[in-house]
Design an enzyme around this catalytic site. Structure first.
Site, short mmCIF file in Angstrom:
data_model
loop_
_atom_site.label_atom_id
_atom_site.label_comp_id
_atom_site.label_asym_id
_atom_site.label_seq_id
_atom_site.Cartn_x
_atom_site.Cartn_y
_atom_site.Cartn_z
CG ASP A 22 -2.57 -3.23 13.52
OD1 ASP A 22 -3.58 -4.18 13.83
OD2 ASP A 22 -1.94 -3.16 12.52
CE LYS A 85 -7.78 -8.98 14.95
NZ LYS A 85 -6.79 -8.03 14.15
CD GLU A 187 -7.73 -5.02 11.93
OE1 GLU A 187 -7.92 -5.75 10.65
OE2 GLU A 187 -7.67 -5.57 13.25
CG ASP A 210 -5.42 -5.70 6.03
OD1 ASP A 210 -4.58 -6.35 6.28
OD2 ASP A 210 -5.85 -5.17 7.19
#
Ligand code: ADP
Ligand code: MG
Length: 633
Positions: A22, A85, A187, A210
């Site tokens: 991850d 990211k 994800e 999330d």
């Protein structure tokens, strides 16, 4: 989408270990399916189960990754790269990148291709992919020392809404350090996999909520008889734990100013220390009604010593929490379900440990969220399961993701012909036969498009190529197979092959004639994808009508050509009156087609069809008359 042929997993001893990673915006984690056949998180050198996604270059040329990089961020802000990211696979001009320019302590600049890249204080240029590579390398090293074996393969997760270029850039992170990324998976799908591969779970609809450090993602998936299908995703790419930290930080700064009259907001060093204390306070409040924030010697001999209660904090951050509600509602709507249809709510991301968030989620969904998965670990565990599937260690599990937009080509009259509809499971290969539209055509231009609209001009063009050397012949005789292939990482290949059966004496006999392109960058931003889907929904009815009308126009055009051919062949033998009538029909119908194509007048398709039928009747009668005349002679 994930397809599983049986609900139970069968394990066998593994041959090649594949890591599940991850690669988070804030924190990363690495997992592996062990010899006990269970996915497990691997700790890092500091004994921690997650590693901060931070890379720093020190003045003495050392590269620090993870906690050591985080610890020195205060004293080396320009060379400490965090949350990169958000920049991966993006152009410098992207709105998302422009928004981040002032929020980060390091420099972001465009490279020659206009991609967002990073510059260290000493002037070195490094790409976000390379930063990702350094984090992956650290996780790989940790895993190797934990397992005492060499590992060079991994499955890495990305947000569901990452486009082709962001996925490519993530794969490049692995390439830069020699780690073979076998697959990138979404994800939320990974989290669902960690949840759903436990055989005690029942089928149903699950929501994955999330909330990480900087982004919020909501996905709704359906598990049905071993098939996991992503029904809808939504979120906010600028909403996460950092917003909560900033809220507490501003509160501390204001209190300090009220007490001492000193404004610390321009003191970078003090601000960084307060921000770290704010994050610590936020986490402590999970388990305490009241906490004390202590930061000694923040300014000269002055200290910060403040109390903060959970109730105060909850009120302070209420507006941030409320921002999660709208995307959730939209996602439920897009999934075409009601809240009551959701069987389980999975919480993912560090921020979902905050009790207030859990309460809001419970109220919103009308049910207590599941405690079955660990919010910090589920994504990496799911990736590890997928890794074990690819290595052959885990059997009977096939993970398939879906393509976010339809893919197709332009066909006659500017019509979009989708070959692979949106939400199809990938990898996928589809082939369809096409032919030429005009007599004697020796080549076909193939325009490749992505989108949901009827006409290609309303969709996004992602490629163009030409299949040449088709021998001259009547329209419709060549057989051209167009094939679309999307691999498991979402990379697209399109090819066209002439499959006409040529006679032995033809120069084309036995000669393969094929052209293909690889579409490496669809280049659609999250916003563009969403906009295209919304526009398509809004224009669905109008588009459908337009499509029908275009089809009628194309049919009319083909019949006009047939009629012209008949005139060419038999015209000399027809009566002048008949010819004049046919020509008048041809003129009117061609004008109508033109009107439709240019949008000048969208004629009623029934009127057009009636005219075409009348023309055909007149033409048939004229041909019959010719035949009768010939038989008399
Ligand atoms: P990402 O997916 O962006 O890498 P994470 O899922 O690791 O992020 O979440 C990181 C965020 O969660 C940070 O803002 C961190 O402060 C917050 N966080 C971590 N643990 C807790 C906790 N126990 N309570 C509240 N917030 C937490
Ligand atoms: Mg995350």
């Amino acid at each position: 989408m994930l397809r599983r042929s049986t609900p139970t997993l069968l394990f066998k001893r593994f041959k090649h270990t594949v890591l599940g990673i991850d690669l988070g915006t804030t924190n990363s984690a690495v997992a592996v399916v062990g010899t006990d056949n269970q996915p497990q998180i691997l700790e890092n050198d500091e004994g921690k189960r997650t590693t901060p996604s931070i890379v720093a270059f020190t003045k003495d040329d050392k590269v620090l990754v993870g906690l050591p990089a985080k610890r020195q961020a205060v004293v080396n802000p320009e060379n400490t790269f965090f949350a990169t990211k958000r920049l991966i696979g993006r152009k410098f001009e992207d709105q998302e990148v422009q928004r981040d320019l002032n929020n980060v302590s390091y420099k972001i600049i465009p490279n020659n291709q206009g991609d967002a890249t990073l510059r260290t204080f000493s002037g070195e240029i490094i790409s976000p992919s390379e930063i990702g590579g350094l984090i992956l390398q650290q996780l790989q090293k940790n895993a190797e020392s934990q397992l005492d074996e060499k590992i060079d393969k991994a499955v890495v997760t990305v947000p569901a809404y990452f486009n082709d270029s962001q996925r490519q850039a993530t794969k490049n992170s692995g390439k830069s350090i020699g780690l073979d990324i076998l697959r990138v998976i979404n994800e939320p799908t990974a989290a669902a996999l960690a949840y759903g591969c436990d055989k005690s779970r029942k089928d149903g609809i699950i929501a994955v909520f999330d909330l990480g450090g900087g982004t919020f993602d909501i996905s709704i998936l359906e598990i049905d008889n071993g098939v996991f299908e992503v029904r809808a995703t939504n979120g906010n790419t600028h909403l996460g734990g950092e917003d909560f930290d900033i809220m507490i930080m501003n509160h501390i700064l204001q209190n300090f100013k009220n007490e001492t009259g000193i404004d610390l907001s321009d003191d970078r060093f003090a601000v960084q220390r307060i921000r770290e204390a704010a994050e610590k306070a936020k986490i402590e409040l999970d388990h305490a009604d009241e906490i004390e924030i202590n930061i000694p010697f923040i300014s000269g001999d002055k200290h910060i010593k403040q109390k903060l209660t959970e109730a105060e904090f909850d009120i302070m951050v209420q507006p941030i929490i409320e921002k999660t509600i709208e995307p959730v509602r939209k996602c439920v709507r897009d999934a075409e379900i009601k809240f009551k249809d959701i069987d389980e709510v999975l919480l993912v991301g560090g921020m979902t440990r905050m009790p207030k968030i859990r309460k809001v989620v419970e109220q919103l969904f009308g049910k207590e969220p599941s405690t079955a998965v660990n919010p910090d670990e589920a994504v990496a565990l799911g990736a590890a399961i997928q890794g074990a599937v690819l290595s052959g260690q885990v059997k009977n599990v096939v993970l398939l993701d879906v393509t976010p937009l339809s893919l197709g080509i332009e066909t006659y009259g500017g019509i979009f012909s989708p070959l692979i509809p949106r939400n199809s499971a990938v990898p996928i290969k589809k082939e369809q036969m096409f032919s030429t539209a005009v007599d004697g055509q020796t080549g076909v231009e193939i325009g490749v498009y992505q989108g949901e609209r009827t006409l290609v001009k309303d969709n996004k063009k992602i490629g163009q190529f030409k299949l040449a050397n088709i021998p001259q012949g009547p329209k419709g005789s060549p057989q051209i197979a167009v094939s679309f292939e999307i691999d498991a990482d979402g990379i697209i290949n399109v090819s066209a092959t002439d499959k006409t059966k040529y006679p032995k004496d033809s120069p084309n006999y036995g000669k393969p004639n094929t052209v293909s392109i690889q579409v490496t960058e669809a280049g659609l931003t999250d916003g563009e994808v969403e906009k295209m889907i919304q526009e398509s929904a809004a224009n669905k009815k109008a588009d459908e009508e337009k499509r029908k009308l275009y089809e009628h126009a194309s049919r009319a055009e083909i019949l006009c050509t047939d009629t012209e051919n008949a005139l060419f062949q038999f015209g000399k033998l027809m009566e002048d009156e008949e010819k004049a009538e046919i020509n008048a029909f041809l003129k009117t119908i061609k004008e109508m087609i033109d009107d439709i194509r240019t949008g000048k007048n969208l004629h009623d398709p029934n009127t057009l069809n009636q005219k075409v039928n009348d023309m055909q009747n007149v033409c048939m009668t004229a041909i019959r008359n010719v035949a009768a005349k010939q038989s008399k002679q």
